[in-house]
Motif scaffolding. Structure first.
Motif, short mmCIF file in Angstrom:
data_model
loop_
_atom_site.label_atom_id
_atom_site.label_comp_id
_atom_site.label_asym_id
_atom_site.label_seq_id
_atom_site.Cartn_x
_atom_site.Cartn_y
_atom_site.Cartn_z
N MET A 1 0.97 -0.91 0.32
CA MET A 1 0.45 -0.01 -0.33
C MET A 1 0.93 1.29 -0.49
SD MET A 1 -3.75 -0.28 0.06
CE MET A 1 -4.14 0.99 0.81
N SER A 2 0.95 2.27 -0.74
CA SER A 2 1.21 3.75 -0.59
C SER A 2 0.25 4.61 -0.21
CB SER A 2 1.44 3.58 -2.51
OG SER A 2 0.07 4.20 -1.95
N ILE A 321 7.58 8.78 -8.56
CA ILE A 321 6.78 8.34 -10.21
C ILE A 321 6.57 7.33 -10.30
CG2 ILE A 321 7.66 9.59 -12.79
CD1 ILE A 321 8.13 11.38 -10.55
N ILE A 322 6.73 6.51 -9.56
CA ILE A 322 6.88 5.42 -10.68
C ILE A 322 5.12 4.68 -10.15
CG2 ILE A 322 6.82 2.64 -10.86
CD1 ILE A 322 8.38 4.75 -12.48
N GLN A 323 5.29 5.15 -8.44
CA GLN A 323 4.24 4.92 -7.46
C GLN A 323 3.26 5.70 -8.21
OE1 GLN A 323 3.96 2.84 -5.00
NE2 GLN A 323 2.05 3.31 -4.82
N PHE A 324 2.76 7.14 -8.71
CA PHE A 324 1.95 8.06 -9.08
C PHE A 324 1.82 7.45 -10.31
CE2 PHE A 324 2.04 11.46 -12.34
CZ PHE A 324 0.73 12.46 -11.66
N ASP A 327 -0.36 4.37 -8.97
CA ASP A 327 -2.29 4.32 -8.60
C ASP A 327 -3.16 5.47 -9.31
OD1 ASP A 327 -0.87 4.11 -6.13
OD2 ASP A 327 0.01 5.81 -5.79
N LYS A 328 -2.46 6.36 -10.32
CA LYS A 328 -3.60 6.92 -11.50
C LYS A 328 -3.86 5.69 -12.15
CE LYS A 328 -2.90 11.05 -12.33
NZ LYS A 328 -4.26 11.79 -11.68
N PHE A 329 -2.81 4.42 -12.79
CA PHE A 329 -3.74 3.56 -13.80
C PHE A 329 -3.57 2.12 -13.00
CE2 PHE A 329 -2.13 7.01 -16.31
CZ PHE A 329 -2.94 6.96 -17.25
#
Lengths: 386, 200
Positions: A1-2, A321-324, A327-329
């Protein structure tokens, strides 16, 4: 979980006696040192390593569009260069290109006391690289007998038989899983000066289509020059901001985003970065990288692969950036990579997705490369989800 | 040709990158024939771009088969497409180094019938940085070269070093202590120029 709410701004850590001492000793801004101590393994070893110019490793990539790697190796050996194989077939390390090779080998022999962080790392750092004092003497006398031309002025270089490029960049392209065919389309989102673009072209054997984007007009000539020198026929160069790539209405099988970054990983090559970067630069880069990765992911065909890379250690430019993106897709999946140390799974109070350890980090003092980060993302065939 | 077709052709001719028209194809085919690679013309994918800086100059590009004239990507602000192989000027094709490379690649397993000189290793290093060629540096030259003729400069491994212009006929090219071939383009200065003026 982030903990997705906390990664909007760069993280600063309070300084202490140790960080102040290192900052003074190695001439970095203190905030950088405080941060390094929180995400770089054996950070002081890195600082020591980077402080020694002779630790700079030089690699060349054979251009298989024009020459077989073994033939190139033979030709350069005849000229007096000493080449060592690496984990990437077409990439060689040049171990005697400069005048300061001997001190370099001595210091690298000492610094190999740093232990590698994983078994994969040992594949990269070749223990046989350590050389005896007799070998050093022999090399010294050979060098006196024969002055080597610079790597950028040999006939083979002018012919485009090789490209001078770091091993980590070669790894990034070799992880793209490229299949040469006429209908294979690749997007390079920040292409200049063309190192990775020309590598992709040779992986495609000049087939298919590469769209190389570059928005900075000052960097375009070097890109066009390198494509021409390396004999690349399958590339179209566009002067466009890669964030606007969806305007093209075109989807790609592979996307390479070697994002513009703060370049913490190449301080060994450019010492000015010890003091020239500010926390604001980090913020600006991070925000741009977020826009670019979204655009790149959208331009990817379902089932396609995106390679995201930077030459920075900063988690704000890498794992965050990867987490971003993931989380988006919902259909963005991190894929495993073969070489390097594992990506961070936590940073400060942020906990990244558990498979963030499948991303890879390269550290100069551990891998003999530039500082580098690579993530491989697959766009699954499920519908996009935000 | 009716008015609308002529208008269409005129519009197409002004496009950034486009396929060669009939007249341009004829010029290019002649050049391919002159350098002995006519049979490969149909398998090459060529594009034309009008030079922005020199009026009437048309740059010729070769690219992989995956690009065609209907490609929607060609509608955008392209900087380059594939490799520039030369320039068309006043109904003539002026070959560039990439065209010469193409000729050598296609003819690598045959005896060279096109105009060329083979030069010594020492001369290669000098030619790469712009020097003209003395007769003593020429190991071999092809037959039938006339003075003022364009020829390829190659090394003993049959790799392209540059493009030259003969000052004399074949029989006199090997005269010692005299420049017999002028270097028009070479891989060293060519790349330097491309790097500096790649976008012209």
């Amino acid at each position: 979980m982030s903990n997705s709410g906390s990664y909007n701004n760069p993280v600063l850590f309070p300084g202490n006696e140790y960080s102040r001492m290192l900052s003074e000793k190695y001439h970095y801004k203190e905030w950088m040192i405080s941060r390094f101590l929180n995400y770089i393994p054996d950070a002081e070893d890195l600082l020591k390593y980077v402080d020694t110019k002779s630790n700079l490793h030089t690699y060349i990539r054979a251009n298989t569009l024009k020459i077989d790697p073994n033939s190139l190796k033979v030709r350069l050996l005849e000229k007096g260069f000493k080449l060592k194989n690496t984990i990437v077939d077409e990439v060689f390390e040049v171990i005697n290109h400069g005048s300061d090779q001997f001190t370099k080998k001595v210091t690298s022999g000492v610094s190999t006391g740093v232990s590698s962080s994983s078994s994969m790392d040992s594949l990269i750092r070749n223990p046989s690289a350590r050389i005896s004092s007799n070998q050093i003497k022999e090399e010294q006398s050979n060098s006196k007998e024969r002055k080597l031309p610079s790597l950028g002025s040999t006939f083979e270089y002018l012919k485009g038989y090789y490209y001078i490029q770091d091993l980590s960049s070669g790894v990034a392209v070799s992880e793209m899983d490229i299949h040469p065919s006429d209908d294979f389309h690749v997007l390079d989102m920040a292409a200049a000066p063309g190192g990775k673009t020309t590598h992709i072209a040779q992986k495609l054997n000049n087939l298919g289509k590469i769209v190389a984007c570059e928005s900075n007009p000052n960097r375009l000539p070097s890109l066009v020059f390198n494509l021409s020198r390396m004999g690349v026929k399958n590339t179209l160069v566009l002067k466009i901001k890669s964030e606007d790539i969806m305007q093209l209405g075109f989807r790609f099988d592979r996307v390479l985003l070697d994002a513009p970054c703060t370049c913490e990983g190449i301080i060994l090559k450019d010492e000015s970065r010890k003091r020239s970067r500010t926390i604001r630069d980090l913020n600006i880069c991070s925000n741009r990288q977020k826009r670019m990765i979204l655009a790149g992911f959208e331009a990817l065909k379902p089932g396609g692969i995106m390679i995201y890379s930077t030459c920075s250690f900063a988690p704000e430019e890498n794992e965050m950036i990867i987490q971003f993106l993931i989380d988006k897709f919902k259909n963005a999946q991190i894929e495993p990579l073969n070489y390097g140390s594992s990506g961070l799974t936590t940073f400060n109070d942020i906990i990244f997705s558990s498979n963030m350890n499948q991303t890879r980090r390269f550290y100069p003092h551990l891998h003999d490369t530039n500082g580098f980060f690579i993530a491989k993302i697959r766009k699954s065939t499920e519908p996009d989800g935000v | 040709m009716d008015f609308s077709l002529r208008k269409l052709e005129r519009v197409q001719n002004l496009m950034e990158f486009r396929k060669p028209n009939r007249a341009e194809k004829t010029i290019l085919k002649k050049s391919f024939s002159k350098w002995g690679i006519f049979e490969y013309y149909d398998e090459t994918n060529l594009f034309i771009k009008i030079s922005e800086t020199i009026p009437n100059d048309k740059k010729v590009y070769i690219c992989s088969a995956s690009f065609n004239s209907l490609d929607s990507l060609l509608e955008y602000d392209l900087v380059s497409l594939g490799l520039k192989i030369g320039v068309m000027r006043k109904k003539k094709f002026i070959l560039g180094l990439n065209f010469a490379e193409l000729v050598l690649e296609k003819k690598k397993n045959e005896e060279f019938s096109f105009p060329h000189v083979v030069i010594t290793e020492k001369a290669v290093n000098l030619v790469c940085f712009g020097r003209d060629i003395m007769g003593n540096s020429i190991i071999h030259c092809s037959e039938g070269i006339a003075s003022n003729q364009i020829l390829m400069i190659i090394n003993k491994n049959h790799e392209l070093v540059g493009i030259g212009r003969a000052r004399y006929d074949s029989e006199l090219l090997l005269q010692p202590n005299l420049v017999t071939v002028d270097t028009v383009e070479n891989i060293g200065t060519y790349y330097l120029q491309e790097e500096n003026f790649g976008l012209e």
